[in-house]
Motif scaffolding. Structure first.
Motif, PDB file in Angstrom:
ATOM      1  N   THR A  79       0.825  -1.196   0.000  1.00 13.81           N
ATOM      2  CA  THR A  79       0.000   0.000   0.000  1.00 13.81           C
ATOM      3  C   THR A  79       0.867   1.258   0.000  1.00 13.81           C
ATOM      4  O   THR A  79       2.095   1.203   0.130  1.00 13.81           O
ATOM      5  CB  THR A  79      -0.893   0.010   1.240  1.00 13.81           C
ATOM      6  OG1 THR A  79      -0.074   0.056   2.401  1.00 13.81           O
ATOM      7  CG2 THR A  79      -1.788  -1.236   1.301  1.00 13.81           C
ATOM      8  N   ARG A  80       0.180   2.368  -0.126  1.00  8.62           N
ATOM      9  CA  ARG A  80       0.895   3.645  -0.078  1.00  8.62           C
ATOM     10  C   ARG A  80       1.546   3.859   1.285  1.00  8.62           C
ATOM     11  O   ARG A  80       2.642   4.412   1.388  1.00  8.62           O
ATOM     12  CB  ARG A  80      -0.105   4.747  -0.379  1.00  8.62           C
ATOM     13  CG  ARG A  80       0.533   6.091  -0.642  1.00  8.62           C
ATOM     14  CD  ARG A  80      -0.522   7.093  -1.077  1.00  8.62           C
ATOM     15  NE  ARG A  80       0.096   8.324  -1.476  1.00  8.62           N
ATOM     16  CZ  ARG A  80      -0.559   9.412  -1.856  1.00  8.62           C
ATOM     17  NH1 ARG A  80      -1.902   9.378  -1.891  1.00  8.62           N
ATOM     18  NH2 ARG A  80       0.069  10.516  -2.197  1.00  8.62           N
ATOM     19  N   HIS A  81       0.863   3.431   2.319  1.00  7.68           N
ATOM     20  CA  HIS A  81       1.426   3.545   3.664  1.00  7.68           C
ATOM     21  C   HIS A  81       2.716   2.737   3.791  1.00  7.68           C
ATOM     22  O   HIS A  81       3.702   3.211   4.381  1.00  7.68           O
ATOM     23  CB  HIS A  81       0.389   3.062   4.689  1.00  7.68           C
ATOM     24  CG  HIS A  81       0.908   3.102   6.099  1.00  7.68           C
ATOM     25  ND1 HIS A  81       1.020   4.276   6.817  1.00  7.68           N
ATOM     26  CD2 HIS A  81       1.337   2.106   6.921  1.00  7.68           C
ATOM     27  CE1 HIS A  81       1.500   4.008   8.003  1.00  7.68           C
ATOM     28  NE2 HIS A  81       1.697   2.681   8.113  1.00  7.68           N
ATOM     29  N   MET A  82       2.743   1.486   3.231  1.00 10.64           N
ATOM     30  CA  MET A  82       3.956   0.673   3.274  1.00 10.64           C
ATOM     31  C   MET A  82       5.076   1.331   2.464  1.00 10.64           C
ATOM     32  O   MET A  82       6.254   1.297   2.851  1.00 10.64           O
ATOM     33  CB  MET A  82       3.648  -0.733   2.744  1.00 10.64           C
ATOM     34  CG  MET A  82       4.873  -1.650   2.690  1.00 10.64           C
ATOM     35  SD  MET A  82       5.687  -1.842   4.303  1.00 10.64           S
ATOM     36  CE  MET A  82       4.413  -2.726   5.208  1.00 10.64           C
ATOM     37  N   ALA A  83       4.739   1.933   1.308  1.00  6.84           N
ATOM     38  CA  ALA A  83       5.760   2.618   0.503  1.00  6.84           C
ATOM     39  C   ALA A  83       6.411   3.750   1.292  1.00  6.84           C
ATOM     40  O   ALA A  83       7.639   3.916   1.284  1.00  6.84           O
ATOM     41  CB  ALA A  83       5.131   3.140  -0.782  1.00  6.84           C
ATOM     42  N   ASN A  84       5.566   4.536   2.025  1.00  8.45           N
ATOM     43  CA  ASN A  84       6.137   5.619   2.836  1.00  8.45           C
ATOM     44  C   ASN A  84       6.993   5.075   3.975  1.00  8.45           C
ATOM     45  O   ASN A  84       8.035   5.634   4.325  1.00  8.45           O
ATOM     46  CB  ASN A  84       5.014   6.496   3.384  1.00  8.45           C
ATOM     47  CG  ASN A  84       4.415   7.391   2.308  1.00  8.45           C
ATOM     48  OD1 ASN A  84       5.122   7.786   1.376  1.00  8.45           O
ATOM     49  ND2 ASN A  84       3.135   7.696   2.426  1.00  8.45           N
TER      50      ASN A  84
END
Length: 458
Positions: A79-84
């Motif tokens: 997810t985007r959260h994991m990417a950040n």
């Protein structure tokens, strides 16, 4: 500015020194070395930057591989959260390419970062660089997408953040400074040699600094050679001048000898007649003065065209006593006293006329060396080898250092009005008859002229 200051300082004239040249040799010597140092520094900097870029790319590839393995093992959603979260951990921009969703990027991605991520996906598995960014894609082992890592790309000529630039610039500056001092150590001695040897118009001995003539390298050899060659050149010039003077003196003496000696001989003959008839001092004074004129002409002839001596058994003591009697008026006028320290008789085979003339010149020099009067001592003695040793001392000021060095040199005289023939003639007379003549200064003051006369068979 630093290099320009170095070059200008090397060309600035020193206080009290002759004007320097424009420094063409210095620039020809130092500029190639400076260019080489700068080129070497630039190449070293570019090589270091290239190595740093390669190292950054290797680290980025390691980050991408490590994150791909991590995602495959942990089984977390991409997810985007994991990417950040991964971006914070790896200090990079991390995103995903998923089959269903396409590019999953972080929260603060820029359009440039988004564009380079797409380009990296197209060129996978290559590392792409654009707009000062570099990106790399790696497939996740479980087959559920691709991870993309984006990092800043370091330009080859980047100055900020390149800590190796500081020692590199220091080494370049050190090389330029070393080149300056090496060039100066070569050019300055050469300039000093040129101005000392060829810029001086003085005929005195060239005065080069000792640090040049004592060097053990090629510059020292050059300095010593130039000093030697210049001395030889000056000696040759002096010999030529003396030869010209001797030729002129020979012409003058030859032309005057006939015109002077014949009238002088007639005057001497009449003076002797007056002397024998009237028994007065007038005839004697006329005769002695005429003999002095004849003696002067004979000196010229001997110096200009010396003939072989005409030797005969001669009593030197008798010659000296006769000289003292002839010179008595001159001695009394100059308040001088001539003392003879001789045995009753001392015979040697020599040219009596020339030896008498030589002794007369030496005694006359001693008289002129004591303008306020004094004692002149002439000593004769037989040596163990059979030759006759003699010395003539006075109480004057003695010889100068220059006069001692140039003793016997024709036409050299430090006395006002002197012709420089007396000592030269005396030296030539004694040497022509196998003897020698020396000069020195007495410790208690005054000059000493000494030498010897040898019998032909001695």
């Amino acid at each position: 500015m630093f290099i320009q200051g170095l070059i200008l300082s090397s060309e600035a004239p020193e206080t009290g020194s002759p004007a320097r040249s424009k420094g063409g040799l210095f620039r020809r010597f130092i500029l190639p070395q400076i260019l080489i140092a700068i080129a070497a520094g630039t190449l070293g900097f570019l090589w270091e930057a290239a190595q740093q870029r390669k190292l950054d790319q290797e680290r980025m590839a390691d980050v991408a591989d490590a994150n791909a393995v991590f995602l495959q093992r942990v089984k977390v959603p991409r997810t985007r959260h994991m990417a950040n979260h991964l971006s914070v951990i790896t200090d990079s921009k991390v995103g995903f390419f998923l089959d269903e969703e396409g590019l999953v990027e972080g929260w603060d991605w820029t359009p440039d970062e988004r564009a380079i991520a797409l380009l990296a996906k197209e060129r996978e598995p290559e590392i792409v660089a654009e707009n000062r960014l570099q990106a790399l894609c790696r497939p996740i082992a479980d087959g559920r997408g691709t991870i993309v890592v984006i990092q800043p790309s370091r330009p080859l000529l980047a100055l900020t953040g390149n800590f190796s630039l500081i020692p590199l610039l220091g080494m370049t500056l050190l090389a330029v400074t070393a080149a300056f001092f090496i060039a100066r150590s070569v050019v300055r001695p050469l300039h000093l040699l040129a101005t000392s040897v060829f810029g001086s118009r003085s005929e005195e001995e060239m005065d080069l600094p000792l640090h040049l003539t004592r060097r053990n390298d090629e510059i020292g050899v050059l300095a010593r050679t130039l000093v030697s060659e210049r001395a030889s050149l000056l000696d040759e010039q002096e010999r030529r001048r003396n030869a010209e003077k001797m030729a002129l003196l020979g012409q003058l003496a030859t032309s005057l000898a006939h015109e002077i000696k014949n009238p002088a001989a007639a005057i001497i003959m009449h003076a002797r007649a007056v002397e024998s008839r009237d028994n007065g001092p007038e005839g004697k004074l006329i005769r002695e003065d005429s003999e002095q004129i004849t003696s002067l002409v004979n000196q010229w002839l001997f110096v200009a065209k010396p003939d072989a001596p005409r030797t005969s058994e001669t009593d030197l003591v008798k010659i000296l006593h006769g000289l003292r009697e002839k010179l008595l008026p001159i001695l009394e006028f100059n308040r001088c006293e001539l003392e003879l320290d001789t045995p009753d008789s001392l015979t040697v085979r020599c040219d009596a006329q020339r030896v008498e003339l030589a002794f007369r010149n030496l005694i006359d020099n001693a008289i002129k060396a004591m303008p306020t009067g004094g004692r002149i001592t002439v000593a004769l003695a037989r040596s163990d080898s059979g030759s006759v040793a003699f010395s003539i001392t006075d109480e004057g000021t003695g010889f100068s250092e220059n006069a001692l060095r140039r003793f016997g040199e024709t036409f050299y005289s430090e006395r006002e009005g002197g012709m420089g023939l007396g000592l030269a003639l005396a030296k030539g007379v004694f040497e022509a008859q196998g003897g020698e003549l020396r000069v020195s200064n007495r410790p208690q003051g005054g000059a000493c002229v000494s030498g010897n006369l040898r019998n032909p068979e001695a």
